[in-house]
Design an enzyme around this catalytic site. Sequence first.
Site, mmCIF file in Angstrom:
data_model
loop_
_atom_site.group_PDB
_atom_site.id
_atom_site.type_symbol
_atom_site.label_atom_id
_atom_site.label_comp_id
_atom_site.label_asym_id
_atom_site.label_seq_id
_atom_site.Cartn_x
_atom_site.Cartn_y
_atom_site.Cartn_z
ATOM 1 N N ASP B 91 0.867 -1.175 0.000
ATOM 2 C CA ASP B 91 0.000 0.000 0.000
ATOM 3 C C ASP B 91 0.907 1.229 0.000
ATOM 4 O O ASP B 91 2.128 1.118 0.060
ATOM 5 C CB ASP B 91 -0.965 -0.035 1.189
ATOM 6 C CG ASP B 91 -0.240 0.053 2.519
ATOM 7 O OD1 ASP B 91 0.981 0.319 2.546
ATOM 8 O OD2 ASP B 91 -0.887 -0.147 3.556
ATOM 9 N N ASP B 293 -7.874 -7.300 0.275
ATOM 10 C CA ASP B 293 -6.986 -7.565 1.413
ATOM 11 C C ASP B 293 -7.712 -7.129 2.662
ATOM 12 O O ASP B 293 -8.595 -6.263 2.608
ATOM 13 C CB ASP B 293 -5.694 -6.744 1.321
ATOM 14 C CG ASP B 293 -5.928 -5.305 1.737
ATOM 15 O OD1 ASP B 293 -6.489 -4.540 0.926
ATOM 16 O OD2 ASP B 293 -5.609 -4.944 2.888
ATOM 17 N N CYS B 331 -13.339 -28.459 7.499
ATOM 18 C CA CYS B 331 -12.122 -27.805 7.006
ATOM 19 C C CYS B 331 -10.985 -28.807 6.882
ATOM 20 O O CYS B 331 -10.863 -29.733 7.682
ATOM 21 C CB CYS B 331 -11.734 -26.678 7.972
ATOM 22 S SG CYS B 331 -10.196 -25.832 7.549
ATOM 23 N N CYS B 333 -7.671 -27.826 6.673
ATOM 24 C CA CYS B 333 -6.377 -27.203 6.959
ATOM 25 C C CYS B 333 -5.612 -28.064 7.959
ATOM 26 O O CYS B 333 -6.172 -28.917 8.641
ATOM 27 C CB CYS B 333 -6.546 -25.770 7.468
ATOM 28 S SG CYS B 333 -6.901 -25.608 9.223
ATOM 29 N N CYS B 336 -7.140 -28.034 11.552
ATOM 30 C CA CYS B 336 -8.371 -28.802 11.754
ATOM 31 C C CYS B 336 -8.133 -30.301 11.619
ATOM 32 O O CYS B 336 -8.821 -31.105 12.244
ATOM 33 C CB CYS B 336 -9.445 -28.332 10.783
ATOM 34 S SG CYS B 336 -10.054 -26.677 11.210
ATOM 35 N N HIS B 362 -5.389 -21.338 10.444
ATOM 36 C CA HIS B 362 -6.759 -21.750 10.106
ATOM 37 C C HIS B 362 -7.537 -20.634 9.403
ATOM 38 O O HIS B 362 -8.167 -20.854 8.369
ATOM 39 C CB HIS B 362 -7.539 -22.202 11.332
ATOM 40 C CG HIS B 362 -8.999 -22.349 11.017
ATOM 41 N ND1 HIS B 362 -9.519 -23.431 10.358
ATOM 42 C CD2 HIS B 362 -10.038 -21.480 11.191
ATOM 43 C CE1 HIS B 362 -10.806 -23.249 10.145
ATOM 44 N NE2 HIS B 362 -11.155 -22.076 10.646
#
Lengths: 391, 391
Positions: B91, B293, B331, B333, B336, B362
């Site tokens: 940015d 974002d 999930c 991931c 998880c 996560h």
Amino acid sequence: MSVHLQIEATRGPARAGKLITPHGEVETPVFMPVGTLGSVKGVSQDVLEELGVEILLANTYHLFLRPGVETVRKMGGLHRFMSWDRAILTDSGGFQVFSLTDLRKVGEEGVAFRSHLDGSPHFLSPEKAMEIQIGLGADIIMAFDECTEYPADAPRARASMELTLRWAERCKNYFEANKYEVPWATESAELRSAGRTNASAPTRADQTQALFGIVQGGMDRELRRESADRTIDIGFPGYAIGGLSVGEARELTRDIVASTLEHLPSDQPRYLMGVGTPEEIAHYAQSGVDMMDCVLPTRAARHGLLFTSEGKLSIKQARYAQDESALDPACECRVCLRYSRAYLRHLYASNELLAQVLNTVHNLHYYLATMRTVRGWIRAGRSPTGAGPRM
Amino acid sequence: MSVHLQIEATRGPARAGKLITPHGEVETPVFMPVGTLGSVKGVSQDVLEELGVEILLANTYHLFLRPGVETVRKMGGLHRFMSWDRAILTDSGGFQVFSLTDLRKVGEEGVAFRSHLDGSPHFLSPEKAMEIQIGLGADIIMAFDECTEYPADAPRARASMELTLRWAERCKNYFEANKYEVPWATESAELRSAGRTNASAPTRADQTQALFGIVQGGMDRELRRESADRTIDIGFPGYAIGGLSVGEARELTRDIVASTLEHLPSDQPRYLMGVGTPEEIAHYAQSGVDMMDCVLPTRAARHGLLFTSEGKLSIKQARYAQDESALDPACECRVCLRYSRAYLRHLYASNELLAQVLNTVHNLHYYLATMRTVRGWIRAGRSPTGAGPRM
């Protein structure tokens, strides 16, 4: 026996082999990272596995306060709770409780103390320490001992040692009567009765935890010998040397360890508690110690102090701000292979979480690599030529 | 052109494709995790890669203060400094500077402000913001704009928009004159002249950064249209919608985004800054936004707030203390798949570092999976049957 040491090579007093536990084999001599509350601060379990950690230490005192033994037991024990299927050792809580100098009172029965978190009153006795450690379910648990303060005069050191011996006997009695209460023994038995385990698959049902005794005796070689002999008389599958690194000179620690080791059985695991620097763990492993633990690599990492092949390095120093080289050019850990000192210094100076994570991973790798080198040195000592590498 | 959008599928106003950058391709629509100081707090770069992160956002204001642009430039730019070879967007620093309400003074030339760290005085102008962002060397850099405060009356919103337009022109002029000063362009040229690059290997020497313009205009649709038209007249390879999520109602945000999108070129990337919840990023991606974002997934994670397929979950709650189920059973991931809510709750309640690490992993996975689902939905919209999955 649930836990035993399989010695595969010796070199002088040193031995290399495997510690066989209900949760896997552990190459010895081994350094055990400290996961106080069931987590090595900042490092996930898969990274610990990748680092080659085969056994972790967790702290009974801390887990007793948070989340409490009943929660861990209900969750299937510490292995399942923290999703770690390799070996775990818990200390007895004794050392932490004795560190609460102003918050505890020692008697024959046990120790009354107040939580460092909220001041709530608690009581730990040999029986209670066993009950908690059985509930946590580590592979190796430790007798509840009194860590003799330093300095201590002769009568005080003897009285403390005698108390530890009486407590050791009470620990053993309670443990022998209750050792199949370990959460995963129950689990295995349930699975078996439900027909959910393959008869040919290895089961842990006939195994349980192992209780190690602890040698005390202050800084007196003779008391240490007596403590070793009488602890061996009680009979444990492994022995620890406790009560060191409590403020005494490093030379004295070495003397006491060396003289105590002479009195420990040569065919059983020997665990030196709370030691030490990379040089010290290498030295003690070469002296015949099989297991060590210390908060130093993990705690120092969180303070930006890193161990390298070129010595200690304080990553917070401005001199590293534009240093593109690896933290330790001789190191092959994932941190040294990927990041520069400049980046690690920036993370630390900016108080970024990742600083603590990466620093810890590196220091643990350094400690584990140190022990791998010692194991190689011991095993090379048995080579036909008799010539091993220089340490 | 250094950065461009390759549209491969559309469904209504939504588009799926690839953002081509000097540091790899990025599947769009994309959510960009925020790595304020060159690190996504607590998550190492290899885990970000494993999560499938293809582009990160870093903050010019923060990196300008620590470690400073000269350090990053000397270290070869942000990619090399943080060892991240995929795409980066910075940015302009404008949003952070305007957030320093009591510490800044805006004039035609730029913004005088004091560091939130030590109160030291600094000045950011369009030219300075370009100079810094060229030194940091992200693939995509942003024009220095004034983020109009909310609420703002009509004259104030117009004056602010006009200032942003004048600054946009100054940004473009400075950028065009200096864009080959990017650290990795220099590096590529040096490697080439030293004969260290393979002639057939892809080189970045002819590429450089891309500067995106930012549409402002407060909460006035007509001003937003004018801002879009005049920013497009200046001419950029991509356009952002700024000045939203500044306190207005969510409905109003949606209206302004929808009406602004109508005025942006259909063949160039569209970036909605600082948005939002999982529902919002899915909605905006379906509305034709290509890039977003937000600090929400990472910041919320550090406060124990987790996004799941069953809604938001506050892991600190006692109800999870003995909950053996996965954080989000739907999930996949690494968190998880391995850990229980009980363990994650214990880590959070005990203030363990690992809580912040695992929670962040996560939440990032959840956001990235949300965008994967949207991309699939857009691409499925072009299937011969015309029937796509329900969102």
